[in-house]
Scaffold this active site. Structure first.
Site, PDB file in Angstrom:
ATOM      1  N   CYS A  55       0.880   3.791  -6.031  1.00  9.78           N
ATOM      2  CA  CYS A  55       0.334   4.733  -7.009  1.00  9.78           C
ATOM      3  C   CYS A  55       1.452   5.541  -7.675  1.00  9.78           C
ATOM      4  O   CYS A  55       2.190   5.005  -8.494  1.00  9.78           O
ATOM      5  CB  CYS A  55      -0.708   5.638  -6.356  1.00  9.78           C
ATOM      6  N   HIS A 106      -4.061   1.792  -3.256  1.00  6.32           N
ATOM      7  CA  HIS A 106      -3.656   2.339  -1.954  1.00  6.32           C
ATOM      8  C   HIS A 106      -4.078   1.416  -0.805  1.00  6.32           C
ATOM      9  O   HIS A 106      -5.139   1.615  -0.197  1.00  6.32           O
ATOM     10  CB  HIS A 106      -4.291   3.714  -1.744  1.00  6.32           C
ATOM     11  N   GLU A 139      -3.011   1.410   2.130  1.00  2.00           N
ATOM     12  CA  GLU A 139      -3.026   2.173   3.390  1.00  2.00           C
ATOM     13  C   GLU A 139      -4.382   2.803   3.679  1.00  2.00           C
ATOM     14  O   GLU A 139      -4.635   3.243   4.810  1.00  2.00           O
ATOM     15  CB  GLU A 139      -1.929   3.244   3.385  1.00  2.00           C
TER      16      GLU A 139
END
Length: 232
Positions: free
Chosen positions: A101, A210, A212
């Site tokens: 990002c 993202h 994660e």
């Protein structure tokens, strides 16, 4: 005592730094530990914070720049004298970087829709990235992205679709060099187009979404494999 990065008893030592200014750095740590178990060699991974020039050491094998607000992170790097140490570290082929990002914005050489006065970047990717490409925070969304490279669909359980979490996300609007590989695209039915949302150039990778924040760790596994290959 073998030097850092050596292989002892067939175990590779890997040191990963995470720029802990903003973003989900704890989630990145958890995903790295999960991905470690999927590597094809035994590894000992040390994850460390990066918040000071002294943390940008030569024995750091990989660096993750999480999401957040790119201008805020850029100002932090400037005020703390970290821009040049990071650029010099990234100049070494054996060092691997990944930005998610806001990290994508910081790694790109060119940026559209910058705030007034612009912002310095680390300038490692030959791309034009558009800040807030999909809109502001209220326009954050989740959608499947299409994986373009086999390095991310190697096992029978991997598909060419990945659940992308987009939070005030950027996008790549132009690739300026043939050495840039497109790793993933997002199809927008309302616009009937495909937007580049993940790229790699040499030992630098960037994702507009993202990984994660999902349970799928294949992007973290790919990052660790990039680190492993750079150490050979």
């Amino acid at each position: 005592m073998p030097p850092s990065g050596s292989i002892e008893n067939d175990t590779m030592q890997i040191k990963i730094g995470i720029l802990e200014v903003q973003g989900a750095f704890q989630e990145h740590k958890v995903a790295l530990m999960k991905a470690q178990k999927l590597l094809d060699i035994e590894t000992n991974i040390q994850v460390t914070e990066v918040r000071h020039p002294d943390h940008v050491t030569d024995d750091l094998d990989g660096l993750i720049i999480p999401g957040g607000e790119s201008t805020t992170i850029s100002l932090f790097l400037k005020r703390n004298g970290m821009e040049e140490p990071l650029r010099k570290w990234m100049d070494e082929d054996r060092h691997v970087s990944w930005g998610t990002c806001a990290g994508m914005i910081l790694l790109s050489k060119f940026t559209e829709n910058q705030k007034q006065g612009g912002q310095p970047t680390l300038g490692k990717l030959d791309t034009v990235v558009s800040r807030n490409f999909f809109g502001r925070q209220v326009h954050s969304f989740e959608a499947p992205v299409t994986v373009q490279e086999k390095c991310l669909t190697k096992t029978d359980t991997d598909t060419d679709s990945f659940h992308g979490v987009f939070i005030r996300a950027p996008a790549v609007v132009e690739v300026c060099d043939p050495s840039v590989t497109v790793l993933a695209k997002l199809h927008r039915p309302d616009k009937n187009d495909d937007v580049i949302v993940a790229i790699q150039q040499g030992n630098v990778m960037a994702t507009a979404f993202h990984p994660e924040l999902t349970e799928d760790v294949r992007w973290h596994l790919h990052f660790l494999e990039m680190v492993k290959n750079a150490k050979k």
